[in-house]
Write an enzyme that holds these catalytic residues in place. Structure first.
Site, PDB file in Angstrom:
ATOM      1  CE  LYS A  44      40.066  53.494  32.599  1.00 20.42           C
ATOM      2  NZ  LYS A  44      38.840  53.783  33.333  1.00 20.42           N
ATOM      3  CG  LEU A  55      43.277  43.585  38.803  1.00 25.25           C
ATOM      4  CD1 LEU A  55      44.215  44.477  38.055  1.00 25.25           C
ATOM      5  CD2 LEU A  55      42.143  43.399  38.682  1.00 25.25           C
ATOM      6  CD  GLU A  56      43.826  37.177  31.732  1.00 23.63           C
ATOM      7  OE1 GLU A  56      44.187  37.235  30.319  1.00 23.63           O
ATOM      8  OE2 GLU A  56      42.516  36.826  31.883  1.00 23.63           O
ATOM      9  CD  GLN A  75      43.492  37.353  45.902  1.00 21.75           C
ATOM     10  OE1 GLN A  75      43.205  36.209  46.078  1.00 21.75           O
ATOM     11  NE2 GLN A  75      42.645  38.440  45.130  1.00 21.75           N
ATOM     12  CB  ALA A  84      38.887  47.032  24.870  1.00 21.07           C
ATOM     13  CD  GLN A 112      32.711  51.695  34.761  1.00 22.89           C
ATOM     14  OE1 GLN A 112      32.387  51.053  33.546  1.00 22.89           O
ATOM     15  NE2 GLN A 112      32.371  53.046  34.863  1.00 22.89           N
TER      16      GLN A 112
END
Length: 186
Positions: free
Chosen positions: A110, A135-136, A178, A114, A155
């Site tokens: 997003k 997520l990383e 997972q 950023a 997104q």
């Protein structure tokens, strides 16, 4: 293969692709601004849950995907997280995803994050895959950077095509089903 618009994403989500599903873009909650989440014109803004794994160098371990040392992370359950300078955090999506056999999903960072030097890196969600998305987020700045749970973090863009001969479920992919933040597996 074409990108899916809001009405098509909504139909797939109501069929079980995204749960929980927010069928509009949410920008405020209880009179406060939030980083937007939910359905947009050609995508879905995914939310972070409040489970975080913050990378730390206290064990002086080598980051090796074949021999990953879980002690490299500190587990934190919180509504906010500080990512140390030049470090990263793993999180999981609040939403559970069940990707149809003819859909491929790509995640993009997003712009709100950023513009603060926080970069999202998520692998594609393949046809037939299901689970919470791990997520990383990398903090590329020399200062601590803050992220928020239960608000938008990436997104998702959805592409529909023909069903592949073998999907992720068919080949029993190692990250199938997972839950929680999932570390690298071989």
């Amino acid at each position: 293969m074409s990108i899916l618009p809001d009405w098509r994403i909504r139909a797939l989500a109501q069929g079980g692709m995204i749960s929980p599903f927010e069928d509009r873009l949410v920008r405020t909650a209880e009179n406060a601004s939030v980083i937007s989440y939910g359905l947009s014109s050609f995508g879905y803004d995914l939310r972070c849950a409040d489970e975080w794994k913050v990378f730390t160098n206290v064990m002086s371990a080598v980051v090796d995907p074949k021999h990953f040392d879980e002690r490299s992370f500190v587990d934190i359950k919180a509504n906010e997280i500080l990512i140390p300078p030049n470090s990263f955090v793993l999180a999981r999506s609040l939403e559970y995803m069940k990707i149809p056999d003819n859909v491929m999903v790509v995640a993009l960072g997003k712009s709100t994050y950023a513009r603060c030097g926080i970069v999202a890196n998520v692998t594609p969600l393949e046809p037939g895959w299901e689970g919470h998305v791990t997520l990383e987020f990398s903090n590329t700045t020399p200062l601590p950077a803050k992220m928020y749970a239960f608000e938008g973090c990436v997104q998702l863009l959805f592409f529909e095509g023909e069903r592949p001969e073998v999907n992720y479920r068919d080949r029993a992919g190692k990250y199938q089903g997972q839950t929680g933040v999932t570390l690298p597996k071989l």
